[in-house]
Design a protein around this motif. Structure first.
Motif, mmCIF file in Angstrom:
data_model
loop_
_atom_site.group_PDB
_atom_site.id
_atom_site.type_symbol
_atom_site.label_atom_id
_atom_site.label_comp_id
_atom_site.label_asym_id
_atom_site.label_seq_id
_atom_site.Cartn_x
_atom_site.Cartn_y
_atom_site.Cartn_z
ATOM 1 N N TYR A 1 13.038 7.322 23.317
ATOM 2 C CA TYR A 1 14.429 7.247 23.755
ATOM 3 C C TYR A 1 15.346 7.183 22.542
ATOM 4 N N ASN A 2 16.080 6.096 22.339
ATOM 5 C CA ASN A 2 17.003 5.998 21.202
ATOM 6 C C ASN A 2 16.410 5.223 20.030
ATOM 7 N N TRP A 3 15.135 4.840 20.112
ATOM 8 C CA TRP A 3 14.460 4.098 19.055
ATOM 9 C C TRP A 3 13.601 5.027 18.207
ATOM 10 N N LYS A 4 13.478 4.695 16.935
ATOM 11 C CA LYS A 4 12.539 5.367 16.036
ATOM 12 C C LYS A 4 11.756 4.283 15.306
ATOM 13 N N ILE A 5 10.423 4.376 15.330
ATOM 14 C CA ILE A 5 9.582 3.388 14.650
ATOM 15 C C ILE A 5 9.678 3.615 13.143
ATOM 16 N N ILE A 6 10.097 2.567 12.428
ATOM 17 C CA ILE A 6 10.254 2.696 10.972
ATOM 18 C C ILE A 6 9.266 1.834 10.201
ATOM 19 N N GLY A 7 8.498 0.988 10.901
ATOM 20 C CA GLY A 7 7.531 0.163 10.179
ATOM 21 C C GLY A 7 6.804 -0.809 11.080
ATOM 22 N N HIS A 8 5.946 -1.564 10.449
ATOM 23 C CA HIS A 8 5.166 -2.583 11.145
ATOM 24 C C HIS A 8 5.962 -3.889 11.187
ATOM 25 N N SER A 9 5.650 -4.741 12.162
ATOM 26 C CA SER A 9 6.302 -6.035 12.279
ATOM 27 C C SER A 9 5.226 -7.119 12.337
ATOM 28 N N ASP A 10 5.529 -8.251 11.719
ATOM 29 C CA ASP A 10 4.609 -9.400 11.771
ATOM 30 C C ASP A 10 4.818 -10.227 13.031
ATOM 31 N N TYR B 1 4.459 -5.954 18.069
ATOM 32 C CA TYR B 1 5.842 -5.545 17.856
ATOM 33 C C TYR B 1 5.895 -4.569 16.701
ATOM 34 N N VAL B 2 6.844 -3.638 16.751
ATOM 35 C CA VAL B 2 7.069 -2.702 15.663
ATOM 36 C C VAL B 2 8.532 -2.783 15.243
ATOM 37 N N LYS B 3 8.803 -2.474 13.995
ATOM 38 C CA LYS B 3 10.171 -2.461 13.491
ATOM 39 C C LYS B 3 10.767 -1.103 13.835
ATOM 40 N N CYS B 4 11.877 -1.119 14.580
ATOM 41 C CA CYS B 4 12.505 0.114 15.052
ATOM 42 C C CYS B 4 13.962 0.184 14.618
ATOM 43 N N GLN B 5 14.468 1.423 14.539
ATOM 44 C CA GLN B 5 15.884 1.630 14.249
ATOM 45 C C GLN B 5 16.482 2.395 15.419
ATOM 46 N N CYS B 6 17.592 1.873 15.925
ATOM 47 C CA CYS B 6 18.308 2.501 17.029
ATOM 48 C C CYS B 6 19.168 3.641 16.471
ATOM 49 N N ILE B 7 19.637 4.530 17.341
ATOM 50 C CA ILE B 7 20.476 5.633 16.883
ATOM 51 C C ILE B 7 21.810 5.150 16.315
ATOM 52 N N LYS C 1 6.830 1.971 24.823
ATOM 53 C CA LYS C 1 6.087 3.097 25.391
ATOM 54 C C LYS C 1 6.319 3.264 26.888
ATOM 55 N N ARG C 2 6.556 2.148 27.608
ATOM 56 C CA ARG C 2 6.818 2.218 29.053
ATOM 57 C C ARG C 2 8.251 2.622 29.375
ATOM 58 N N GLY C 3 9.129 2.607 28.375
ATOM 59 C CA GLY C 3 10.530 2.944 28.624
ATOM 60 C C GLY C 3 11.366 1.750 29.030
ATOM 61 N N GLN C 4 10.809 0.535 28.891
ATOM 62 C CA GLN C 4 11.549 -0.680 29.226
ATOM 63 C C GLN C 4 12.639 -0.963 28.196
ATOM 64 N N SER C 5 12.429 -0.531 26.958
ATOM 65 C CA SER C 5 13.429 -0.714 25.909
ATOM 66 C C SER C 5 13.879 0.669 25.454
ATOM 67 N N LYS C 6 15.126 1.018 25.735
ATOM 68 C CA LYS C 6 15.626 2.356 25.413
ATOM 69 C C LYS C 6 16.611 2.360 24.257
ATOM 70 N N SER C 7 17.247 1.207 24.006
ATOM 71 C CA SER C 7 18.183 1.084 22.884
ATOM 72 C C SER C 7 18.412 -0.392 22.604
ATOM 73 N N CYS C 8 19.204 -0.680 21.573
ATOM 74 C CA CYS C 8 19.483 -2.071 21.202
ATOM 75 C C CYS C 8 20.535 -2.699 22.109
ATOM 76 N N GLY C 9 21.099 -1.914 22.980
ATOM 77 C CA GLY C 9 22.159 -2.402 23.860
ATOM 78 C C GLY C 9 23.467 -1.671 23.609
ATOM 79 N N CYS C 10 23.458 -0.783 22.613
ATOM 80 C CA CYS C 10 24.683 -0.051 22.279
ATOM 81 C C CYS C 10 24.983 1.038 23.307
ATOM 82 N N ILE C 11 23.971 1.473 24.028
ATOM 83 C CA ILE C 11 24.140 2.507 25.049
ATOM 84 C C ILE C 11 24.295 1.812 26.394
ATOM 85 N N LYS C 12 25.435 1.980 27.012
ATOM 86 C CA LYS C 12 25.696 1.387 28.316
ATOM 87 C C LYS C 12 25.585 2.468 29.392
#
Length: 92
Positions: free
Chosen positions: A17-26, A35-41, A54-65
């Motif tokens: 969706y609007n996320w891109k995986i940019i790294g690993h998260s602890d 958890y993975v480190k992601c960057q929103c559009i 992966k299920r589509g439950q998280s599509k953005s950081c909340g910036c997309i209404k």
């Protein structure tokens, strides 16, 4: 070639969706979820649960209404939407 995490099965650079995986998260969630480190559009960086990603439950950081649909009964002839003016209605 993208970095690949064998256990969690994801590639850095994958987009959901609007996320891109940019790294690993602890960070670990309930039931030891990954958890993975992601960057929103919009540019915001956040740790996101990979399963929800992966299920589509998280599509953005909340910036997309969600866009609220217009109730057709509220539109009248002569109403203006940007450069468009309502001249007539066509009912199915």
């Amino acid at each position: 070639m993208a970095n690949y995490n064998n256990k969690a099965n994801y590639n850095i650079g994958d987009a959901f969706y609007n996320w891109k995986i940019i790294g690993h998260s602890d960070k670990k969630g309930r039931n030891n979820s990954t958890y993975v480190k992601c960057q929103c559009i919009c540019g915001k960086i956040k740790d996101v649960d990979l399963h929800n990603l992966k299920r589509g439950q998280s599509k953005s950081c909340g910036c997309i209404k969600p866009i609220k649909p217009i109730n057709v009964r509220q539109i009248k002839i002569g109403d203006v939407f940007g450069k468009l003016t309502v001249n007539d209605f066509s009912w199915p």
